[in-house]
Design a protein around this motif. Structure first.
Motif, mmCIF file in Angstrom:
data_model
loop_
_atom_site.group_PDB
_atom_site.id
_atom_site.type_symbol
_atom_site.label_atom_id
_atom_site.label_comp_id
_atom_site.label_asym_id
_atom_site.label_seq_id
_atom_site.Cartn_x
_atom_site.Cartn_y
_atom_site.Cartn_z
ATOM 1 N N CYS A 97 37.002 54.561 66.260
ATOM 2 C CA CYS A 97 37.257 55.960 66.684
ATOM 3 C C CYS A 97 39.096 56.929 66.433
ATOM 4 O O CYS A 97 39.781 55.645 67.019
ATOM 5 C CB CYS A 97 37.401 56.409 67.525
ATOM 6 S SG CYS A 97 34.818 56.502 67.930
ATOM 7 N N TYR A 120 31.205 62.889 74.575
ATOM 8 C CA TYR A 120 32.202 62.574 72.804
ATOM 9 C C TYR A 120 30.685 62.932 71.624
ATOM 10 O O TYR A 120 29.856 62.481 71.857
ATOM 11 C CB TYR A 120 32.494 61.807 72.749
ATOM 12 C CG TYR A 120 33.488 61.053 71.354
ATOM 13 C CD1 TYR A 120 34.078 61.481 70.944
ATOM 14 C CD2 TYR A 120 32.631 59.920 70.395
ATOM 15 C CE1 TYR A 120 35.072 61.205 69.890
ATOM 16 C CE2 TYR A 120 33.080 60.089 69.350
ATOM 17 C CZ TYR A 120 34.070 60.209 69.133
ATOM 18 O OH TYR A 120 34.825 59.728 67.815
ATOM 19 N N ARG A 145 33.788 51.868 69.593
ATOM 20 C CA ARG A 145 33.164 52.398 70.654
ATOM 21 C C ARG A 145 31.864 51.860 70.366
ATOM 22 O O ARG A 145 30.849 52.119 69.208
ATOM 23 C CB ARG A 145 32.884 53.747 70.688
ATOM 24 C CG ARG A 145 34.070 54.930 70.689
ATOM 25 C CD ARG A 145 34.197 56.741 71.449
ATOM 26 N NE ARG A 145 34.557 57.493 71.814
ATOM 27 C CZ ARG A 145 34.571 57.948 72.769
ATOM 28 N NH1 ARG A 145 33.698 57.636 74.165
ATOM 29 N NH2 ARG A 145 35.978 58.650 72.904
ATOM 30 N N ASP A 182 29.799 57.824 73.793
ATOM 31 C CA ASP A 182 29.944 56.842 73.627
ATOM 32 C C ASP A 182 30.803 55.563 74.160
ATOM 33 O O ASP A 182 31.542 56.082 74.101
ATOM 34 C CB ASP A 182 29.797 56.003 71.819
ATOM 35 C CG ASP A 182 28.476 56.712 71.312
ATOM 36 O OD1 ASP A 182 27.262 56.854 71.934
ATOM 37 O OD2 ASP A 182 28.509 56.992 70.059
ATOM 38 N N VAL A 184 33.416 53.139 75.205
ATOM 39 C CA VAL A 184 35.152 51.932 74.702
ATOM 40 C C VAL A 184 34.239 50.995 75.232
ATOM 41 O O VAL A 184 34.781 50.761 76.123
ATOM 42 C CB VAL A 184 35.984 53.160 74.494
ATOM 43 C CG1 VAL A 184 37.335 52.681 74.106
ATOM 44 C CG2 VAL A 184 35.896 54.681 74.254
#
Length: 459
Positions: A97, A120, A145, A182, A184
Motif C-alpha cells: 500500500c 481502509y 497489509r 486490514d 499493517v
C-alpha cells in the motif's frame, strides 16, 4: 498438552505494575500446570529499544520471583519473519500500500462524513503494476497489509465474518473481521509491527496459551486469521482486565508511573507488589500472600473481573507492612546492613525484633538504628512542665542491671513521686529517650540502650 506461555515486553522503557500483572498471570499459570514461561523481548523497534531497558526488565522479573525458562530476542529472529512475510506475499495475503499518512487521514474523514465506519477501503488492491512502478520510481515505499478473510470472492464486498474463540478469562468471544481494516504488518521502512513476529514466534516456540490485557481482544480476531493463513492452529487466549492509576488513568512506560524499578527502590517487598498486582480486580480478597507458591494456589485466571482495576499505592503500603512484620532477622540481615544498621553489633538482632512492628518497610529500620546506637532523634521536643518532669525523672532510674523490668519499676516510682500517669507520664519519657513521639515499647528499648546511654539522654 504441555503448557507454554510467554511474556513479550518491549524494551522501550521501564515496565510498570500493569505490565507485571500480565507477566505474573502467565508465570502463575505456568506454575499451576508445570509449564514453561518464555521471556520474549519485542525489540523490533530498533530506534526505541534499549539494552538497558531489557536488562532492567530481567532484573525486575528476578526481583519479583519470576524465573523464565527461556529468553528470546525478536531482533535476532528477523530471518523467520522475512520467510513468513514472503509466504504471505506469495499467497496474495500481504499486499503493498502506497498511501501516505495524510492520504489515509483524508479518506478516513470522508468516510466519517458519510457516516461510514473509518475502515481502509483496500484501494491498494486496485493498483496496476505500472502504478506501483511509478510510486517506486518517485521514491515511495509501501507499507504492507494483511488481507483479512472477510469476503467470498470480491475483496471489495465484505461480509460479516466472525472469529469465535473461548477466552480463558472472558468466556466466548466473537470478533467480526468485516468491522476491521486490514492490519499493517510491515512499515514503510521495512520494519515489522509486533503482529507478524508475534504470530511467527508463538508458532515456532510452541506457545499454547496467550495471556494478555483485554485491550488486545479485538486484535485477536486478526491474529487468529494470520495463524490460520500460516497453516497453524492459534493458541488459547485469555484477556485479563487492565490496571489504572487511582485516578483512572492508564499506566505508561513513558511516564514511569508505578514502575517496578521505582517500587523496588522505594523499599517495597516483591510479594506485596505481586499480591496486589494479581489479586486486585478479581473475585479474590486482596491480602498479603507470603510467597509465590502460596499465590499460585490462590490464583484463578477465571476469577478476573471484566472492568478495569484501580491500583492504589496506599493499599500496597498496607500489604507491605504486613509482610515486613512477619520477617525474621535472618531474612533481612543483608538489607539491614545496606540500610545502615551495624549488623555486626551484638544488639542488631534484638534491635530488629524490637523495631519491626513499627516499620512499614525494611529500609525504615535505618532511621531507627542511630536512635538506638548513638543519639536520639530531634523529631519531637519537650518544653515547660514536661521538660522539667523529664529532667527530674532521670534521677529515679532504678539501680542495677537494665532489664525488661526496669521500665515498669521506673514508671511505678515516677507515678508515686510526680502523680503523673498515662500519656502525661509516658510521652515526655519517650521523647526524652528517643526524640520521637512514637516508636517501640520502651520496656524493650531500655535494655538495648543500657544505663550509660539512658543517662546520657537526660534532656
Amino acid at each position: 498438552m504441555s503448557v507454554t506461555v510467554r511474556f513479550a515486553p518491549s524494551p522501550t522503557g521501564f515496565i510498570h505494575i500493569g505490565n507485571v500483572r500480565t507477566a505474573l498471570f502467565n508465570w502463575l499459570y505456568a506454575l499451576q500446570s508445570g509449564g514453561q514461561f518464555v521471556l520474549r523481548y519485542d525489540d523490533t523497534d530498533v530506534a526505541r529499544s534499549k539494552t538497558e531497558y531489557a536488562e532492567q526488565i530481567a532484573k525486575d522479573l528476578q526481583w519479583l520471583g519470576i524465573e523464565p525458562h527461556r529468553v528470546e530476542y525478536q531482533s535476532k529472529r528477523m530471518a523467520s519473519y522475512d520467510e513468513a512475510a514472503q509466504k504471505l506475499k506469495d499467497a496474495g495475503l500481504l499486499y503493498p500500500c502506497y498511501e501516505t499518512a495524510d492520504e489515509l487521514e483524508r479518506r478516513r474523514k470522508i468516510r466519517l462524513g458519510r457516516k461510514l465506519p473509518p475502515l481502509y477501503g483496500r484501494e491498494a488492491l486496485k493498483l496496476t503494476q505500472e502504478e506501483k512502478a511509478a510510486f517506486d520510481a518517485e521514491g515511495r515505499k509501501p507499507h504492507w497489509r494483511f488481507l483479512l478473510p472477510n469476503f467470498e470472492s470480491d475483496p471489495f464486498t465484505t461480509k460479516r465474518t466472525e472469529i469465535v474463540f473461548d477466552d480463558a478469562v472472558r468466556g466466548r468471544q466473537a470478533v467480526d473481521l468485516a468491522s476491521m481494516s486490514d492490519p499493517v504488518l510491515i512499515r514503510e521502512d521495512g520494519t515489522y509491527l509486533y503482529t507478524l513476529p508475534s504470530v511467527v514466534d508463538d508458532i515456532e516456540m510452541g506457545v499454547t496459551h496467550i495471556i494478555r490485557g483485554d485491550d488486545h481482544v479485538t486484535n485477536t480476531g486478526a491474529q487468529i486469521a494470520i495463524f490460520e493463513a500460516m497453516g497453524a492452529k492459534a493458541p488459547q487466549f485469555g484477556h485479563h482486565n487492565l490496571l489504572t492509576t487511582i485516578t483512572g488513568e492508564g499506566l505508561s512506560k513513558r511516564t514511569g508511573a508505578l514502575s517496578i524499578k521505582s517500587l523496588e527502590e522505594s523499599g517495597y517487598e516483591p510479594m506485596a507488589v505481586n499480591s496486589l498486582a494479581v489479586l486486585i480486580g478479581t473475585s479474590e480478597n486482596v491480602f498479603a500472600v507470603p510467597d509465590m507458591a502460596a499465590l499460585s494456589e490462590r490464583f484463578d485466571i477465571a476469577s478476573t473481573t471484566k472492568s478495569a482495576a484501580k491500583f492504589d499505592p496506599a493499599e500496597l503500603d498496607g500489604l507491605n507492612e504486613t509482610l515486613v512484620h512477619a520477617l525474621a532477622f535472618d531474612d533481612v540481615k543483608e538489607r539491614l546492613g545496606a540500610a545502615g544498621v551495624d549488623i555486626s553489633d551484638a544488639r542488631a538482632q534484638d534491635f530488629w525484633t524490637l523495631i519491626v512492628k513499627n516499620l512499614k518497610k525494611v529500609t525504615d529500620a535505618g532511621e531507627w538504628w542511630p536512635i538506638i546506637a548513638s543519639a536520639k532523634a530531634s523529631d519531637a521536643t519537650l518544653e515547660g512542665e514536661d521538660l522539667e518532669f523529664a529532667r527530674s525523672a532521670f534521677d529515679y532510674l532504678p539501680e542495677g542491671e537494665i532489664s525488661d523490668q526496669t521500665w515498669k519499676s521506673w514508671t511505678d516510682t515516677l507515678k508515686e513521686k510526680f502523680g503523673r500517669k498515662g500519656r502525661g507520664l509516658f510521652m515526655p519519657m519517650r521523647i526524652a529517650l528517643t526524640g520521637r513521639a512514637w516508636g517501640p515499647e520502651l520496656a524493650d528499648l531500655l535494655p538495648l540502650l543500657g544505663r550509660e546511654e539512658i543517662l546520657a539522654r537526660r534532656p
